[in-house]
Write a protein that holds these residues in place. Structure first.
Motif, PDB file in Angstrom:
ATOM      1  N   SER A 276       0.826  -1.208   0.000  1.00  0.00           N
ATOM      2  CA  SER A 276       0.000   0.000   0.000  1.00  0.00           C
ATOM      3  C   SER A 276       0.861   1.260   0.000  1.00  0.00           C
ATOM      4  N   LEU A 277       1.944   1.238   0.778  1.00  0.00           N
ATOM      5  CA  LEU A 277       2.819   2.406   0.841  1.00  0.00           C
ATOM      6  C   LEU A 277       3.517   2.645  -0.499  1.00  0.00           C
ATOM      7  N   LYS A 278       3.872   1.571  -1.202  1.00  0.00           N
ATOM      8  CA  LYS A 278       4.490   1.735  -2.522  1.00  0.00           C
ATOM      9  C   LYS A 278       3.535   2.423  -3.486  1.00  0.00           C
ATOM     10  N   GLU A 279       2.246   2.130  -3.339  1.00  0.00           N
ATOM     11  CA  GLU A 279       1.245   2.706  -4.239  1.00  0.00           C
ATOM     12  C   GLU A 279       0.934   4.164  -3.907  1.00  0.00           C
ATOM     13  N   SER A 280       1.061   4.527  -2.619  1.00  0.00           N
ATOM     14  CA  SER A 280       0.660   5.874  -2.206  1.00  0.00           C
ATOM     15  C   SER A 280       1.830   6.826  -1.964  1.00  0.00           C
ATOM     16  N   GLY A 281       3.054   6.302  -1.837  1.00  0.00           N
ATOM     17  CA  GLY A 281       4.208   7.150  -1.552  1.00  0.00           C
ATOM     18  C   GLY A 281       5.249   7.072  -2.648  1.00  0.00           C
ATOM     19  N   THR A 282       6.408   7.660  -2.392  1.00  0.00           N
ATOM     20  CA  THR A 282       7.537   7.574  -3.315  1.00  0.00           C
ATOM     21  C   THR A 282       8.219   6.225  -3.130  1.00  0.00           C
ATOM     22  N   SER A 283       8.532   5.563  -4.235  1.00  0.00           N
ATOM     23  CA  SER A 283       9.157   4.243  -4.123  1.00  0.00           C
ATOM     24  C   SER A 283      10.037   3.974  -5.336  1.00  0.00           C
ATOM     25  N   GLY A 284      10.776   2.877  -5.257  1.00  0.00           N
ATOM     26  CA  GLY A 284      11.626   2.491  -6.369  1.00  0.00           C
ATOM     27  C   GLY A 284      12.560   1.367  -5.972  1.00  0.00           C
ATOM     28  N   PHE A 454       4.345  -4.768  11.790  1.00  0.00           N
ATOM     29  CA  PHE A 454       5.045  -3.713  12.535  1.00  0.00           C
ATOM     30  C   PHE A 454       5.052  -2.416  11.736  1.00  0.00           C
ATOM     31  N   VAL A 455       5.311  -2.519  10.431  1.00  0.00           N
ATOM     32  CA  VAL A 455       5.301  -1.335   9.565  1.00  0.00           C
ATOM     33  C   VAL A 455       3.935  -0.661   9.597  1.00  0.00           C
ATOM     34  N   GLY A 456       2.866  -1.465   9.494  1.00  0.00           N
ATOM     35  CA  GLY A 456       1.514  -0.910   9.506  1.00  0.00           C
ATOM     36  C   GLY A 456       1.196  -0.186  10.803  1.00  0.00           C
ATOM     37  N   LYS A 457       1.600  -0.772  11.923  1.00  0.00           N
ATOM     38  CA  LYS A 457       1.322  -0.149  13.224  1.00  0.00           C
ATOM     39  C   LYS A 457       2.155   1.116  13.420  1.00  0.00           C
ATOM     40  N   LEU A 458       3.383   1.125  12.917  1.00  0.00           N
ATOM     41  CA  LEU A 458       4.207   2.319  13.017  1.00  0.00           C
ATOM     42  C   LEU A 458       3.615   3.451  12.178  1.00  0.00           C
ATOM     43  N   VAL A 459       3.173   3.133  10.974  1.00  0.00           N
ATOM     44  CA  VAL A 459       2.554   4.141  10.114  1.00  0.00           C
ATOM     45  C   VAL A 459       1.306   4.719  10.781  1.00  0.00           C
TER      46      VAL A 459
END
Length: 674
Positions: A276-284, A454-459
């Motif tokens: 989800s974060l790759k789709e909504s944020g900057t990624s590569g 863990f990533v989801g809870k931190l976000v």
């Protein structure tokens, strides 16, 4: 011909050849290289593969070993001397053979420098039987050396023949290495260590890893060339950004989106939050310097902005130059803007000497596992990553100014089990035949799911936090699994992925990056350009002289004269605190025939010291420790140390002077349950 006559004739021929130093040394070396390469390639015919695929390098390796063997002709116990040469070479090859069953990268000299930490986690890679087998093999090998020394006969020494053959062989070997290195037949650096070992052979690559250290001085290194680079990137000109969000960078151990595995399908997505974060944020794509291991080298590139290609073969700067040297890092650059820097690692604080190196890198605090509460471990004994969420949020709340947080996770670490282990959870996969590899994938998939949770809870926590935050997530390297480059959509074993997310509006700018460009790219998104390498990466990565300029700056900062900063300049390491929560002793109580040391923020790694001597300690809670089997006396100095599993003392409380206790009227700690 009778058998006895044949054996006698064979012995005569052997002795004749044995007494010709150059001929026998070459034959023995030729055979030895074949055996070594067979072990290195996990193939019975590996030596022949090396001979026919890379005959030039096979012969060069043979010549080099032969040169060493000719020196044995000066020794009266020639058999023993020749045995010792073969023993050392084969021992290194056998270690490499064993290591390649547990990780992807081959044996390098740097492994000796991390031996202590390696011993502390050996149970992850070897079961009890295998460990006993290894110890027994070492004991037998050493016993064999002693026996051969005692039993081996003395041989007459022909000084003339030994001198001529050894000089000729050593000169030839040296000349070949020098010429091949100078002409580029042997490259100046290895981008891919695994491919280098396959192409150039184990002996050359391992030997090179012993002597190849640091960065060679660039030919154009001088005040003029450094000045040109400074003019190019703007020297010390830094921005004064209007907004200074907290910056959180998380390096996730062996983390990747498993959808990159060709033909492998999980029953459900193990990394939905990262997806989800790759789709909504900057990624590569993030190209990292390591494959399957080498966590510290990826974080080195991210924190310093330096490229490891210019360093020695298989070098870990954490184990060499950064033990005693400071250099430009994200921490020092952000400190200029008032940031406080915090490091976290849910593993022992001495791993890769982080307890020493992080101070030199400019961190104000470092919280390893020894300072963490309420963590649990997976089936392999690695601490789970969920513990990092609370630690990170605690760091953000610990200061009024902005914070830089760098966390290194550990849960996804291999070696992944090839068969069921007690208590494991799996995510079923299809597209892979039944067997050890499938079970590894299913185990790895569930570890990814928990790391992603863990990533989801931190976000979520950062989304609700009342300060602006930028979060960067990336995998330090691909997992230690047996697949080839053709089995992943990246097409490159050095490829990882990153994502940049913020709890405020930030423009998306997808781009593939090198690990050493990641921090500069992230800071560029929020208008920060502090640091010479930061400026270089942000503005001049497309120039033809980009890499040569980077090499000059790296050399200048770590090994040169600091021309880029001016005479007398040096980074001053902060007084790094171990842990954010202060540990202290507040009192001593006597309950049920036991002495209880009371205090704050104790952990499972807390150990009681009385008058500087360690005493048996039982951990009860963050506020209570039991002084087991010892009765203190009035006036004793009581402290609590945080001690690692490899017996390194990371930090100590202020001393508490024991004034005695009336046993008939004890003080009962609040969180003690009888």
């Amino acid at each position: 011909m009778k058998k006895s006559d044949f054996l006698k004739k064979a012995k005569e021929i052997f002795l004749k050849i044995w007494n010709i130093p150059t001929l026998f040394s070459f034959i023995l070396a030729f055979v030895l290289v074949g055996v070594v390469e067979a072990l290195s390639r996990h193939s019975f015919f590996g030596g022949w593969e090396f001979l026919f695929e890379e005959p030039l390098f096979y012969l060069v390796t043979t010549v080099c070993i032969a040169a060493v063997l000719t020196l044995t002709y000066f020794a009266p116990k020639r058999v023993f001397s020749q045995f010792c040469v073969c023993f050392v070479v084969l021992a290194m090859a056998i270690v490499n053979f064993v290591l390649l069953f547990t990780r992807i990268t081959p044996f390098e000299a740097v492994d000796f420098s991390i031996l202590r930490t390696g011993i502390s986690i050996v149970n992850v890679y070897l079961n009890t039987f295998q460990l006993i087998l290894c110890i027994a093999a070492i004991v037998l090998a050493l016993a064999g050396v002693v026996v051969i020394f005692i039993k081996s006969p003395k041989s007459p020494v022909n000084i003339k023949d030994a001198l001529v053959s050894s000089i000729a062989s050593v000169v030839l070997a040296s000349l070949v290495i020098v010429v091949f290195t100078a002409t580029g037949v042997y490259p100046s650096s290895f981008k891919d260590t695994n491919k280098a070992y396959d192409k150039y052979g184990f002996v050359y690559c391992f030997t090179r890893s012993i002597f190849d250290r640091g960065i060679d001085e660039p030919e154009n290194y001088n005040e003029h060339s450094v000045g040109e680079i400074l003019d190019l990137i703007g020297g010390d000109d830094t921005n004064k950004p209007k907004s200074k969000p907290n910056v959180i960078i998380i390096q996730l151990e062996s983390f990747m989106d498993p959808s990159a595995l060709v033909g492998v399908e999980y029953e459900y997505d193990p990394v939905p939050n990262f997806t989800s974060l790759k789709e909504s944020g900057t990624s590569g794509i993030l190209y990292v310097p390591s494959v399957g291991s080498g966590t510290a080298n990826t974080e080195f590139e991210v924190l310093t902005g330096m490229c490891l290609d210019y360093f020695g073969t298989g070098e870990y700067p954490y184990k060499t130059i950064l033990q005693s040297k400071n250099c430009e890092t994200v921490c020092y650059n952000l400190a200029e803007l008032g940031y406080t820097s915090h490091a976290f690692h849910n593993h022992t604080g001495t791993f890769y000497n982080r307890n020493v190196v992080y101070k030199n890198l400019g961190f104000n605090t470092f919280t390893p596992l020894e300072y963490m509460h309420s963590y649990s471990t997976n089936q392999l004994g690695w601490a789970k990553d969920y513990v990092l969420e609370n630690e990170i949020m605690t760091a953000l709340r610990s200061t009024e100014e902005q914070d830089f947080v760098f966390a290194v996770s550990v849960q996804g670490h291999g070696k992944y089990p090839e068969k069921p282990v007690e208590g494991e959870k799996l995510i079923p996969v299809s597209g892979v035949e039944e067997g050890p590899y499938k079970h590894q994938l299913e185990y790895y998939g569930y570890q990814l799911w928990e790391m992603d949770d863990f990533v989801g809870k931190l976000v979520k926590a950062l989304s609700e936090y009342d300060e602006d935050c930028v979060l960067v997530l990336y995998g330090d390297h691909q997992p230690s699994l047996e697949y080839g480059e053709e089995d992943i959509t990246f097409g490159d074993k050095h490829a990882s992925e990153y994502v940049i997310w913020a709890n405020f509006k930030m423009e998306e700018r997808d781009r593939d990056l090198e690990a050493y460009q990641l921090s500069a790219y992230t800071l560029g998104q929020i208008g920060i350009n502090n640091g010479l390498l930061t400026k270089l990466h942000q503005n001049y990565s497309e120039r033809d002289d980009y890499e040569s300029s980077m090499q000059v700056l790296e050399y200048d900062m770590l090994y040169g004269d600091m021309l880029s900063y001016g005479e007398g300049f040096e980074y001053v390491s902060p007084d790094m605190s171990m842990g954010i929560r202060k540990i202290k002793v507040t009192g001593v109580s006597y309950v049920n025939d036991s002495y209880y040391v009371l205090g704050e923020n104790f952990t499972k790694s807390s150990k009681i010291y009385v008058n500087g001597k360690a005493r048996d300690t039982l951990f009860i809670s963050p506020t209570v420790l039991i002084l087991d089997g010892y009765e203190p006396s009035e006036g004793d100095s009581i402290t609590v140390m945080q001690v690692t599993n490899d017996f390194v003392e990371l930090g100590e409380t202020e001393p508490y002077l024991f004034s005695g206790i009336t046993k008939e009227n004890p003080t009962i700690p609040d969180d003690f349950e009888d």
